[in-house]
Design a protein around this motif. Sequence first.
Motif, PDB file in Angstrom:
ATOM      1  N   PHE A  46      46.209  49.148  27.492  1.00 63.91           N
ATOM      2  CA  PHE A  46      45.762  48.491  26.266  1.00 63.91           C
ATOM      3  C   PHE A  46      44.276  48.152  26.329  1.00 63.91           C
ATOM      4  CE2 PHE A  46      45.004  44.546  23.872  1.00 63.91           C
ATOM      5  CZ  PHE A  46      45.367  44.971  22.591  1.00 63.91           C
ATOM      6  N   LEU A  47      43.802  47.802  27.527  1.00 69.40           N
ATOM      7  CA  LEU A  47      42.407  47.394  27.676  1.00 69.40           C
ATOM      8  C   LEU A  47      41.492  48.618  27.764  1.00 69.40           C
ATOM      9  CD1 LEU A  47      42.723  44.537  30.337  1.00 69.40           C
ATOM     10  CD2 LEU A  47      42.398  44.274  27.873  1.00 69.40           C
ATOM     11  N   PRO A  48      40.446  48.695  26.941  1.00 70.27           N
ATOM     12  CA  PRO A  48      39.432  49.738  27.146  1.00 70.27           C
ATOM     13  C   PRO A  48      38.755  49.558  28.504  1.00 70.27           C
ATOM     14  CG  PRO A  48      39.201  48.703  24.982  1.00 70.27           C
ATOM     15  CD  PRO A  48      40.173  47.872  25.754  1.00 70.27           C
ATOM     16  N   GLN A  49      38.149  50.628  28.982  1.00 69.76           N
ATOM     17  CA  GLN A  49      37.565  50.574  30.317  1.00 69.76           C
ATOM     18  C   GLN A  49      36.518  49.470  30.445  1.00 69.76           C
ATOM     19  OE1 GLN A  49      38.306  53.243  28.628  1.00 69.76           O
ATOM     20  NE2 GLN A  49      38.900  54.977  29.924  1.00 69.76           N
ATOM     21  N   TRP A  50      35.660  49.343  29.457  1.00 73.78           N
ATOM     22  CA  TRP A  50      34.587  48.350  29.566  1.00 73.78           C
ATOM     23  C   TRP A  50      35.134  46.926  29.511  1.00 73.78           C
ATOM     24  CZ3 TRP A  50      33.721  44.982  25.519  1.00 73.78           C
ATOM     25  CH2 TRP A  50      34.293  45.324  24.294  1.00 73.78           C
ATOM     26  N   VAL A  51      36.228  46.727  28.751  1.00 72.39           N
ATOM     27  CA  VAL A  51      36.849  45.406  28.704  1.00 72.39           C
ATOM     28  C   VAL A  51      37.499  45.094  30.056  1.00 72.39           C
ATOM     29  CG1 VAL A  51      38.634  43.999  27.607  1.00 72.39           C
ATOM     30  CG2 VAL A  51      37.215  45.524  26.212  1.00 72.39           C
ATOM     31  N   LEU A  57      35.051  41.207  36.281  1.00 73.73           N
ATOM     32  CA  LEU A  57      33.848  40.415  36.564  1.00 73.73           C
ATOM     33  C   LEU A  57      34.085  38.932  36.274  1.00 73.73           C
ATOM     34  CD1 LEU A  57      31.041  42.739  35.118  1.00 73.73           C
ATOM     35  CD2 LEU A  57      31.628  42.355  37.520  1.00 73.73           C
ATOM     36  N   ALA A  58      34.766  38.639  35.160  1.00 69.88           N
ATOM     37  CA  ALA A  58      35.041  37.243  34.816  1.00 69.88           C
ATOM     38  C   ALA A  58      35.961  36.601  35.851  1.00 69.88           C
ATOM     39  CB  ALA A  58      35.673  37.166  33.427  1.00 69.88           C
ATOM     40  N   LEU A  59      36.966  37.354  36.310  1.00 66.60           N
ATOM     41  CA  LEU A  59      37.869  36.834  37.339  1.00 66.60           C
ATOM     42  C   LEU A  59      37.107  36.579  38.638  1.00 66.60           C
ATOM     43  CD1 LEU A  59      40.741  36.159  38.304  1.00 66.60           C
ATOM     44  CD2 LEU A  59      41.043  38.587  38.853  1.00 66.60           C
ATOM     45  N   THR A  60      36.237  37.495  38.994  1.00 65.68           N
ATOM     46  CA  THR A  60      35.436  37.322  40.208  1.00 65.68           C
ATOM     47  C   THR A  60      34.529  36.106  40.099  1.00 65.68           C
ATOM     48  OG1 THR A  60      35.450  39.716  40.582  1.00 65.68           O
ATOM     49  CG2 THR A  60      33.762  38.431  41.728  1.00 65.68           C
ATOM     50  N   TYR A  61      33.884  35.960  38.966  1.00 66.74           N
ATOM     51  CA  TYR A  61      32.981  34.813  38.767  1.00 66.74           C
ATOM     52  C   TYR A  61      33.750  33.498  38.870  1.00 66.74           C
ATOM     53  CZ  TYR A  61      29.361  31.895  36.680  1.00 66.74           C
ATOM     54  OH  TYR A  61      28.416  30.919  36.458  1.00 66.74           O
ATOM     55  N   TRP A  62      34.993  33.492  38.359  1.00 74.41           N
ATOM     56  CA  TRP A  62      35.789  32.253  38.371  1.00 74.41           C
ATOM     57  C   TRP A  62      36.279  31.914  39.770  1.00 74.41           C
ATOM     58  CZ3 TRP A  62      41.340  31.686  38.852  1.00 74.41           C
ATOM     59  CH2 TRP A  62      41.764  30.360  38.675  1.00 74.41           C
ATOM     60  N   VAL A  63      36.783  32.911  40.509  1.00 76.64           N
ATOM     61  CA  VAL A  63      37.370  32.613  41.826  1.00 76.64           C
ATOM     62  C   VAL A  63      36.309  32.401  42.889  1.00 76.64           C
ATOM     63  CG1 VAL A  63      39.474  33.878  41.309  1.00 76.64           C
ATOM     64  CG2 VAL A  63      37.616  35.047  42.500  1.00 76.64           C
ATOM     65  N   PHE A  75      28.592  45.385  42.960  1.00 78.41           N
ATOM     66  CA  PHE A  75      29.438  46.407  43.596  1.00 78.41           C
ATOM     67  C   PHE A  75      30.630  46.753  42.720  1.00 78.41           C
ATOM     68  CE2 PHE A  75      33.322  47.176  46.023  1.00 78.41           C
ATOM     69  CZ  PHE A  75      32.986  48.345  46.690  1.00 78.41           C
ATOM     70  N   GLU A  76      31.273  45.740  42.130  1.00 86.39           N
ATOM     71  CA  GLU A  76      32.420  45.991  41.257  1.00 86.39           C
ATOM     72  C   GLU A  76      32.043  46.870  40.077  1.00 86.39           C
ATOM     73  OE1 GLU A  76      35.336  42.121  41.706  1.00 86.39           O
ATOM     74  OE2 GLU A  76      33.555  41.930  40.442  1.00 86.39           O
ATOM     75  N   VAL A  77      30.919  46.556  39.434  1.00 88.73           N
ATOM     76  CA  VAL A  77      30.484  47.346  38.278  1.00 88.73           C
ATOM     77  C   VAL A  77      30.223  48.792  38.690  1.00 88.73           C
ATOM     78  CG1 VAL A  77      28.669  47.648  36.561  1.00 88.73           C
ATOM     79  CG2 VAL A  77      29.552  45.366  37.033  1.00 88.73           C
ATOM     80  N   LEU A  78      29.447  48.982  39.751  1.00 93.14           N
ATOM     81  CA  LEU A  78      29.112  50.332  40.192  1.00 93.14           C
ATOM     82  C   LEU A  78      30.355  51.092  40.658  1.00 93.14           C
ATOM     83  CD1 LEU A  78      25.793  49.663  42.158  1.00 93.14           C
ATOM     84  CD2 LEU A  78      26.066  50.505  39.816  1.00 93.14           C
ATOM     85  N   GLY A  79      31.238  50.402  41.386  1.00 92.76           N
ATOM     86  CA  GLY A  79      32.445  51.054  41.881  1.00 92.76           C
ATOM     87  C   GLY A  79      33.384  51.477  40.763  1.00 92.76           C
ATOM     88  N   LEU A  80      33.618  50.584  39.809  1.00 91.46           N
ATOM     89  CA  LEU A  80      34.513  50.914  38.697  1.00 91.46           C
ATOM     90  C   LEU A  80      33.907  51.979  37.793  1.00 91.46           C
ATOM     91  CD1 LEU A  80      35.834  47.334  37.838  1.00 91.46           C
ATOM     92  CD2 LEU A  80      37.071  49.175  38.977  1.00 91.46           C
ATOM     93  N   LEU A  81      32.591  51.928  37.595  1.00 92.43           N
ATOM     94  CA  LEU A  81      31.931  52.978  36.810  1.00 92.43           C
ATOM     95  C   LEU A  81      32.029  54.331  37.515  1.00 92.43           C
ATOM     96  CD1 LEU A  81      28.713  51.196  35.460  1.00 92.43           C
ATOM     97  CD2 LEU A  81      30.763  51.843  34.166  1.00 92.43           C
ATOM     98  N   ILE A 270      38.798  39.512  46.123  1.00 86.58           N
ATOM     99  CA  ILE A 270      39.249  38.556  45.108  1.00 86.58           C
ATOM    100  C   ILE A 270      40.336  37.650  45.674  1.00 86.58           C
ATOM    101  CG2 ILE A 270      40.492  38.339  42.914  1.00 86.58           C
ATOM    102  CD1 ILE A 270      38.926  40.693  41.870  1.00 86.58           C
ATOM    103  N   THR A 271      41.305  38.224  46.403  1.00 88.49           N
ATOM    104  CA  THR A 271      42.369  37.398  46.972  1.00 88.49           C
ATOM    105  C   THR A 271      41.827  36.475  48.063  1.00 88.49           C
ATOM    106  OG1 THR A 271      42.953  39.262  48.428  1.00 88.49           O
ATOM    107  CG2 THR A 271      44.252  38.977  46.424  1.00 88.49           C
ATOM    108  N   GLN A 272      40.851  36.947  48.827  1.00 86.68           N
ATOM    109  CA  GLN A 272      40.223  36.071  49.818  1.00 86.68           C
ATOM    110  C   GLN A 272      39.477  34.925  49.142  1.00 86.68           C
ATOM    111  OE1 GLN A 272      37.741  38.087  52.645  1.00 86.68           O
ATOM    112  NE2 GLN A 272      39.402  39.275  53.535  1.00 86.68           N
ATOM    113  N   SER A 273      38.881  35.206  47.987  1.00 89.60           N
ATOM    114  CA  SER A 273      38.180  34.152  47.258  1.00 89.60           C
ATOM    115  C   SER A 273      39.151  33.115  46.719  1.00 89.60           C
ATOM    116  CB  SER A 273      37.364  34.771  46.116  1.00 89.60           C
ATOM    117  OG  SER A 273      36.365  35.628  46.614  1.00 89.60           O
TER     118      SER A 273
END
Length: 279
Positions: A46-51, A57-63, A75-81, A270-273
């Motif tokens: 359901f989610l587009p790739q950019w979403v 990124l939002a989850l990473t920023y929060w945790v 790294f997440e942006v470059l890796g997922l792209l 993310i889980t370590q965070s």
Amino acid sequence: MNIGKIPLADWINSGVDWLSQFTGFFNSVTIFFQVIIDGIQWAFDFLPQWVFILVVLALTYWVKRGQKKISFMVFEVLGLLLIWNLGYWRDMTQTLTLVLSSSLIAIVVGIPLGIWMAKSSRAEIVIKPILDFMQTLPAFVYLIPAVSFFGIGMVPGVLASVIFATPPTVRMTNLGIRQVPSDLIEVADSFGSTSWQKLIKLQLPLAKTTIMSGINQTMMLGLSMVVIASMIGALGLGTQVYFAVGRNDAGAGFAAGIAVVIVAIILDRITQSFNKTSK
């Protein structure tokens, strides 16, 4: 003295044949697993790739509150792209579906078992050898009964991953609760706390860091089953690696392997965070 060979293989085959008669039960389990798998996969589709990237990124920023996060978010942006550019996006989401489905079921089963082991020495004596068996049995062996009972596809892949990945959550939950200082337990008892109150308000909060370490290992073990599960029809990046091996295509196998590494690093950090945030 000539001792005849123990017909262990025949006994196991007879047991599998006997269990195969309970098709109604296995069909119910298949439907249950399939509902979880379809629900998670639907959310990813359901989610587009950019979403999806923005959500990660939002989850990473929060945790990662109070932690260095900018370099990892880059790294997440470059890796997922990169995964998107290589054409492995759908395979990546199927891999995440396999990992998250098996991890969710392993956590739901593993934490109560770990609590039971911590509360009962008899349960620990019985469950520990079973966990040893689950962790040391070669992962390929799990594929045989999984296919016999559930056919091929994502469901037997998730089931094999659950069996393989559950022990760390059970062990670490048991360890975390047993490591709660006895003087704190005595204080709780002196205030008239019930067993349930001690568990929810004292033992589980203090054991949270250890339990989260077990959950992290469960997710990593689930991800390690991706390529193996592809042999019985579980879709995802493991399928790309498996096909590349069959075609002796080093380039395609390496590219799919890099995608698996990127997913593993993101899940692990993310889980370590979460673990560090819970301290």
